[in-house]
Design a protein around this motif. Structure first.
Motif, short mmCIF file in Angstrom:
data_model
loop_
_atom_site.label_atom_id
_atom_site.label_comp_id
_atom_site.label_asym_id
_atom_site.label_seq_id
_atom_site.Cartn_x
_atom_site.Cartn_y
_atom_site.Cartn_z
N PRO A 2 17.02 8.30 11.86
CA PRO A 2 16.94 9.32 10.82
C PRO A 2 17.96 10.43 11.00
N ARG A 56 15.03 8.99 0.43
CA ARG A 56 14.32 9.64 1.55
C ARG A 56 12.82 9.57 1.32
N VAL A 59 11.65 6.06 2.07
CA VAL A 59 11.61 5.82 3.51
C VAL A 59 10.40 6.50 4.12
N ASP A 60 10.13 7.74 3.73
CA ASP A 60 8.96 8.45 4.25
C ASP A 60 7.67 7.73 3.88
N ARG A 63 7.33 4.69 6.08
CA ARG A 63 6.91 5.09 7.43
C ARG A 63 5.42 5.35 7.48
N LYS A 64 4.91 6.04 6.46
CA LYS A 64 3.47 6.33 6.42
C LYS A 64 2.66 5.05 6.29
N ILE A 66 3.55 2.07 7.38
CA ILE A 66 3.63 1.39 8.67
C ILE A 66 2.71 2.08 9.68
N ALA A 67 2.72 3.40 9.70
CA ALA A 67 1.87 4.14 10.62
C ALA A 67 0.40 3.88 10.31
N GLY A 74 -1.74 6.89 13.24
CA GLY A 74 -0.60 6.33 13.95
C GLY A 74 -0.90 5.95 15.38
#
Length: 99
Positions: A2, A56, A59-60, A63-64, A66-67, A74
């Motif tokens: 990042p 962006r 992507v955020d 990420r959330k 995946i977490a 997480g």
């Protein structure tokens, strides 16, 4: 990674800002032909900024997601991981004829 993306985006913004500044300086010195270039630069900068922000956000969001799949907040669920490993080992033993 990042940080690298942010550095690239920052560099692009700086280059666009520098080009816009040079164009504004040319307009101030009477080079009116640069007006169109300034308008294009501003429009391109705005479009690029919006695209970067949209990407962006994507992507955020990823990420959330995946977490969220990793565990609550997480954190890893070691008990569930041990149970899953045990289940898979049992499947392998059964498939191998009980060895």
């Amino acid at each position: 990674m990042p940080d690298d993306v942010l550095a690239v985006a920052d560099g692009l913004y700086r280059m666009a800002a520098e080009e816009l500044y040079r164009t504004i300086q040319a307009i101030r010195t009477g080079q009116m032909s640069e007006v169109k270039a300034a308008q294009t630069a501003v429009r391109d900068l705005r479009t690029t900024a919006l695209q970067v922000l949209e990407e962006r956000t994507k992507v955020d969001k990823l990420r959330k997601q995946i977490a969220g799949q990793v565990g609550a907040g997480g954190a890893l669920d070691f008990d569930a991981a041990r149970a899953e490993i045990g289940r898979r080992l049992a499947c392998l033993r059964d498939a191998g004829g009980g060895d």
